[in-house]
Design an enzyme around this catalytic site. Structure first.
Site, mmCIF file in Angstrom:
data_model
loop_
_atom_site.group_PDB
_atom_site.id
_atom_site.type_symbol
_atom_site.label_atom_id
_atom_site.label_comp_id
_atom_site.label_asym_id
_atom_site.label_seq_id
_atom_site.Cartn_x
_atom_site.Cartn_y
_atom_site.Cartn_z
ATOM 1 N N GLY A 162 17.890 -22.436 85.160
ATOM 2 C CA GLY A 162 18.793 -23.577 85.132
ATOM 3 C C GLY A 162 19.801 -23.590 86.253
ATOM 4 N N HIS B 43 10.111 -11.358 77.621
ATOM 5 C CA HIS B 43 11.488 -11.452 78.085
ATOM 6 C C HIS B 43 11.503 -12.604 79.084
ATOM 7 C CE1 HIS B 43 15.183 -9.499 80.241
ATOM 8 N NE2 HIS B 43 15.489 -10.572 79.534
ATOM 9 N N ASP B 44 12.355 -13.594 78.874
ATOM 10 C CA ASP B 44 12.290 -14.808 79.680
ATOM 11 C C ASP B 44 12.405 -14.524 81.176
ATOM 12 O OD1 ASP B 44 15.006 -14.163 79.556
ATOM 13 O OD2 ASP B 44 15.584 -16.000 78.518
ATOM 14 N N GLY C 142 16.731 -24.073 72.856
ATOM 15 C CA GLY C 142 15.325 -23.721 72.837
ATOM 16 C C GLY C 142 14.512 -24.957 73.149
ATOM 17 N N ARG C 143 13.281 -24.741 73.630
ATOM 18 C CA ARG C 143 12.442 -25.875 73.948
ATOM 19 C C ARG C 143 10.981 -25.494 73.775
ATOM 20 N NH1 ARG C 143 14.530 -23.063 77.452
ATOM 21 N NH2 ARG C 143 16.510 -24.134 77.113
#
Length: 535
Positions: A438, A268-269, A28-29
């Site tokens: 990513g 939702h990412d 997490g960030r």
């Protein structure tokens, strides 16, 4: 510092700051976002102010080991990150204009009538969920169910988790079901809502109306009486860009922040990541690449055909009334688990080293179905790959380079199959594939994907979810204006996507890649083309 664009310093002084809480299944960030530039020339720089490890833990319950999330620890990490963001913004002469939260989908916390969390939320990789989806769909009718919610059948969809947990001790005491971003937002503000993009992964939404589905909820209540009144446990739905509320006094004291609004984003990412795709027109497909890879296109209306259901495609809701028509396929989870297992066995191979070894390995030597159920739980992926290769009479990858190359070739093949089906089922044409998240930093995977698909791949931004999160916040408070195209123009100015063009290397389809046969490819124009004329 993590920048959404290639330069480390903004070209003009920032005029607004936002905090993006971006939670993944492995980390997490909290990102501080600095918005600069005049109207029509805005750009965003992202500064990572806090990062923490995430992952489920195993807790023995009866005779079954279950996976759960330590959401209280996540909460404390988020609050600490917001405190650091407050300081970082203040050092730049700014205060936060908003906070947004995005995370992985489907998982939820159960809250009692007193407002307390009843237990640690179940993780979607919990093996106790196996078999529930088949039982539910047999009982409710799979075809009608899909026509209502348009959702891909995954064993961990929220509706199946609820059915699997209906006899748990805590269920009768549950007064509220809150998806992870909504749970954290409720703790920040004291107000409970359900953001619609993430809610669309539950199976409880009518994908055509963007409302709770009477057909699905009534069917579950009738089919499983022990669920009780499921509807009463669901909060009101809100669209991205809505103000949930402002920080509570307790959170203000803990963070040093003032009366900052918490704004619903694409929680939702993937919904946030799709907002940040730096596309200059609508002829694109995407791969949101992280722990999972979500492969699809953006549509105005859902695809609810029987062919779509049988192909197991999903219609998830996006920002500004859009539909994310996609297939949820295995992503970098298999690679990260492989590296983790090697580390635990005393074989510490870095990701960078693994990719160098994979680049030198033989292409397409072994291609396995990484979407198989055996690759879903944590564990020794290299052994599972060997078993899959043995079962399909292919060479067994032995060296680290062979194993990692097999994973990447298999992912590229999976993307190819999914995009071939997307094109056929949706009728959507695309000239380019955007990889965000990513996985966009994995140059070898990006090139293999371009070679496998036969169209250019544009990679970046890596922090797509955080950037999309911020863009929706900024528009909600009037710091930027316009539709999705305007937000994507900001994303393009804020990032520097790398283009990978197809080479002469063709990804060889295996005999069992029946979903994307060569004749189908020819009929849909999947040929090598001159990249210079592709956009």
């Amino acid at each position: 510092m993590t920048s959404a664009r290639s330069t480390s310093e903004p070209e003009s002084l920032p005029r607004a700051a936002f905090a993006a809480v971006d939670l993944g299944a492995t980390s997490g960030r909290v990102m501080l976002a600095l918005l600069s530039g005049a109207a029509g020339h805005e750009r965003v720089d992202l500064v990572e102010v806090a990062r923490f490890a995430n992952g489920p833990f195993v807790t023995p319950e009866s005779d079954t080991a279950r996976l759960r999330w330590d959401v209280r620890r996540i909460w404390h990490e988020v609050v600490d990150g917001l405190r650091i963001a407050c300081v970082a913004a203040s050092e730049r002469g700014l205060v936060l204009s908003g906070i947004g939260i995005d995370s992985w989908a489907v998982d939820y916390g159960l809250i009692g009538a007193d407002g307390e969390l009843l237990e640690d939320p179940r993780c979607y990789r919990d093996s106790a969920l196996a078999g529930t989806s088949t039982e539910v769909l047999d009982r409710l009718g799979a075809s009608g169910h899909y026509r209502a919610n348009g959702l891909q059948t995954q064993p961990f969809n929220t509706e199946f988790q609820l059915v699997a947990g209906r006899d748990d001790e805590v269920w009768p005491a549950a007064a509220s079901i809150r998806l992870i971003p909504d749970l954290l937002a409720s703790w920040l503000t004291g107000r409970v809502v359900t953001e619609v993009t993430n809610a669309s992964t539950t199976g409880l939404i009518d994908v055509s109306t963007r409302k709770w589905s009477d057909a699905v909820i009534d069917g579950l209540e009738r089919g499983y009486p022990s669920l009780g009144d499921l509807r009463s446990r669901l909060a009101d739905l809100v669209e991205p860009g809505s103000v949930v509320g402002h920080l509570t006094n307790s959170v203000r004291r803990s963070t040093g922040l003032g009366r900052v609004p918490v704004i619903t984003v694409g929680s939702h990412d993937t919904a946030s990541a799709v907002v940040a795709i730096p596309a200059d027109d609508d002829r694109f497909a995407y791969v949101s690449s992280g722990t999972w890879s979500l492969v699809g296109v953006e549509l105005e209306v859902p695809v609810l055909s029987e062919a779509s259901r049988r192909a197991n495609f999903t219609n998830e809701l996006g920002v500004d009334g859009t539909v994310r028509y996609l297939k949820n396929v295995t992503g970098l989870w298999v690679l990260s688990e492989t590296l983790r297992s090697w580390r635990e066995a005393g074989r510490d191979i870095s990701l960078a080293k693994a990719l160098v070894l994979a680049a030198d390995a033989t292409a397409d030597r072994t291609v396995v179905d990484v979407d198989g159920p055996e690759f879903l739980p944590p564990g020794d992926m290299a052994s599972r790959i060997a078993a899959a290769a043995r079962a399909t009479s292919q060479p067994i990858p032995v060296s680290p380079g062979e194993v990692v190359r097999c994973i990447l070739d298999s992912l590229a093949a999976s993307y190819r199959r999914a995009l071939g089906e997307v094109r056929e089922l949706s009728g959507k044409e695309f000239d380019v594939v955007h990889i965000v998240g990513g996985g966009s930093q994995n140059a070898l995977l990006c090139q293999l994907t371009a070679d496998a698909i036969g169209v250019p791949v544009l990679a970046g931004p890596a922090e797509g979810a955080a950037l999309g999160n911020v863009l929706v916040q900024a528009r909600a408070v009037g710091a930027v204006h316009g539709n999705l195209a305007a937000l994507r123009a900001v994303a393009h100015r804020s990032s520097n996507p790398i283009t990978y063009v197809p080479t002469g290397t063709s990804h060889r389809l295996r005999a069992d890649d029946r979903t994307t046969a060569s004749s189908e490819e020819r009929s849909h124009g999947w040929h090598r083309k001159d990249p210079s004329g592709s956009r």
